[in-house]
Design an enzyme around this catalytic site. Structure first.
Site, PDB file in Angstrom:
ATOM      1  N   LYS A  17       0.913  -1.346  -0.162  1.00 40.92           N
ATOM      2  CA  LYS A  17       0.206  -0.069   0.027  1.00 40.92           C
ATOM      3  C   LYS A  17       0.927   1.365   0.000  1.00 40.92           C
ATOM      4  O   LYS A  17       0.453   2.344  -0.524  1.00 40.92           O
ATOM      5  CB  LYS A  17      -0.843  -0.071   1.240  1.00 40.92           C
ATOM      6  CG  LYS A  17      -2.232  -0.895   1.073  1.00 40.92           C
ATOM      7  CD  LYS A  17      -3.203  -0.485   2.215  1.00 40.92           C
ATOM      8  CE  LYS A  17      -4.397  -1.431   2.133  1.00 40.92           C
ATOM      9  NZ  LYS A  17      -5.314  -1.300   3.128  1.00 40.92           N
ATOM     10  N   LYS A  32      -4.430  -9.356  -7.076  1.00 40.94           N
ATOM     11  CA  LYS A  32      -5.726  -9.503  -6.131  1.00 40.94           C
ATOM     12  C   LYS A  32      -6.925  -8.823  -6.579  1.00 40.94           C
ATOM     13  O   LYS A  32      -6.511  -7.582  -7.158  1.00 40.94           O
ATOM     14  CB  LYS A  32      -5.364  -9.471  -4.853  1.00 40.94           C
ATOM     15  CG  LYS A  32      -6.442  -9.543  -3.711  1.00 40.94           C
ATOM     16  CD  LYS A  32      -5.587  -9.187  -2.306  1.00 40.94           C
ATOM     17  CE  LYS A  32      -5.802  -7.751  -2.205  1.00 40.94           C
ATOM     18  NZ  LYS A  32      -5.317  -7.573  -0.479  1.00 40.94           N
ATOM     19  N   LYS A  37     -10.437  -2.981  -4.393  1.00 37.62           N
ATOM     20  CA  LYS A  37     -11.330  -1.898  -4.243  1.00 37.62           C
ATOM     21  C   LYS A  37     -10.550  -0.603  -4.965  1.00 37.62           C
ATOM     22  O   LYS A  37     -11.237   0.210  -5.591  1.00 37.62           O
ATOM     23  CB  LYS A  37     -11.797  -1.280  -2.867  1.00 37.62           C
ATOM     24  CG  LYS A  37     -12.472  -2.235  -2.009  1.00 37.62           C
ATOM     25  CD  LYS A  37     -12.749  -1.745  -0.683  1.00 37.62           C
ATOM     26  CE  LYS A  37     -13.151  -2.910   0.217  1.00 37.62           C
ATOM     27  NZ  LYS A  37     -12.909  -2.567   1.504  1.00 37.62           N
TER      28      LYS A  37
END
Ligand code: TYM
Length: 332
Positions: free
Chosen positions: A111, A194, A197
């Site tokens: 992230k 993956k 969102k």
């Protein structure tokens, strides 16, 4: 006694992975356990969130729980920031967790990306807050997708160190519950990534509120290879996109991958995709419609969250009191 805790971040775009990896399992577990399900808004703000959108997204997570079948009378549904125990325990855990442990967290690395210096301190401490979420209720089992396994290992490490340091048995060592045929749903555009969102491509994911046209368009465009569907599950090993679509079908139909292959072996994806579309529309249609209905009635959703927060506090407050006493704070 067993107690379940889990959470979903209110960051929009709730998708098939969130549903198959987590929310659907939340519904199943409430038959046998005391369950607490949270919209983790404090986790959401570890990266920038527009305030107005965040408010809507918190309600969206609650609506997704309800529409999927979480029963608000039986289970507790609430927003993390409405129960102060989470923040209080997270601070104490920040003083228990070691920098070396957090440095190993792969999700932070992903992230934060290359510009790590610019990531928030909250993003770094994310797993410590997650441990606090779970342990403020002394929860024993945590249903999640595969990507959260490492965070739950850290939760165990924190619990163990706290218990050792203070010579107590305050916290249980939590068990992850990772089950079903789709514990790691991959992007429809790239089988090595993956489903998430935050993927910039809407075509990478099916969201819970997608209608039949969107589901059909996205699955039509979903990447596959040129080979037909194989006979054996092992033969999917080197075919990530094919494996992903078969896994999604299996999970939605409550079958194993082997059962799906037995039915479709030899077919081309051009004939499998319409069957998958039909199944996805059948399963998601009612959930999306109910979510939209609930989102149009924020008064009801807010009342569920308020009631849930009150019930959550009844469980968490005595735990926080016990922890504060253990640590040596003066508890009035
Ligand atoms: P979040 O919102 O990123 O994900 C919510 C849940 O969805 C699962 N998930 C997936 N499962 C299968 N395939 C995918 N592609 C996929 N993407 C997401 C996640 O594993 C998760 O179960 N850190 C948590 C939120 C959290 C939490 C907690 C969970 C905060 N505190 C305490 C459990 C207990 C998260 O990943 O949220």
């Amino acid at each position: 006694m067993s107690r379940i805790f889990s959470g979903v971040q209110p960051t929009g775009n709730l998708h098939l992975g969130n549903y198959l990896g987590a929310i659907r399992n939340f519904v199943r577990l409430q038959e046998d356990y005391e369950c607490i399900y949270c919209a983790v808004d404090m986790h959401a703000i570890t990266v920038w969130q527009d305030p107005e959108e965040l408010r809507g997204n918190i309600r969206e997570v609650a609506a997704a729980y309800l529409a999927s079948g979480v029963d608000p009378k039986k289970s507790i549904i609430f927003a993390q920031s409405n129960v102060s125990a989470h923040a209080e325990l997270a601070w104490i855990f920040n003083c228990v967790a070691r920098l070396g442990w957090l440095n190993r967290m792969t999700q932070f690395k992903e992230k934060a990306g290359k510009n790590r210096e610019n990531a928030s301190l909250g993003l770094y401490a994310y797993p410590s807050l997650m441990a606090a979420d779970i342990l403020a209720y002394k929860a024993t089992h945590v249903p999640v997708g595969e990507d959260q396994k490492q965070h739950l290992e850290l939760t165990r490490d924190i619990a163990q160190k706290f218990n050792n340091d203070y010579g107590t048995e305050t916290f249980p060592l939590v068990e992850p519950l990772i089950f079903g045929e789709a514990t790691r749903v991959m992007s429809l555009r790239d089988g090595s990534k993956k489903m998430s969102k935050s993927d910039p491509s809407d075509y990478s994911r099916i969201t819970l509120t997608d209608g039949p046209d969107e589901i059909s368009k996205k699955l039509k465009k979903a990447r596959t290879d040129a080979e037909p569907i194989p006979e054996k599950v092992e033969d999917l090993a080197e075919r990530p996109e094919a494996s992903n679509l078969v896994g999604i079908y299996a999970a939605l139909a409550d079958m194993t991958k082997a059962d799906v292959l037995a039915e479709y072996a030899g077919s081309q994806f051009s004939s499998f995709k319409p069957a998958l579309t039909e199944l996805a529309v059948e399963k998601f249609g009612p959930i999306g419609a109910e979510m939209k209905r609930l989102m149009a009635d924020p008064g009801y959703v807010d009342s569920v969250l308020k009631d849930g927060a009150e019930r959550a506090r009844v469980i968490a407050d005595p735990v926080i009191r016990e922890v504060k006493e253990t640590v040596g704070f003066l508890v009035s």
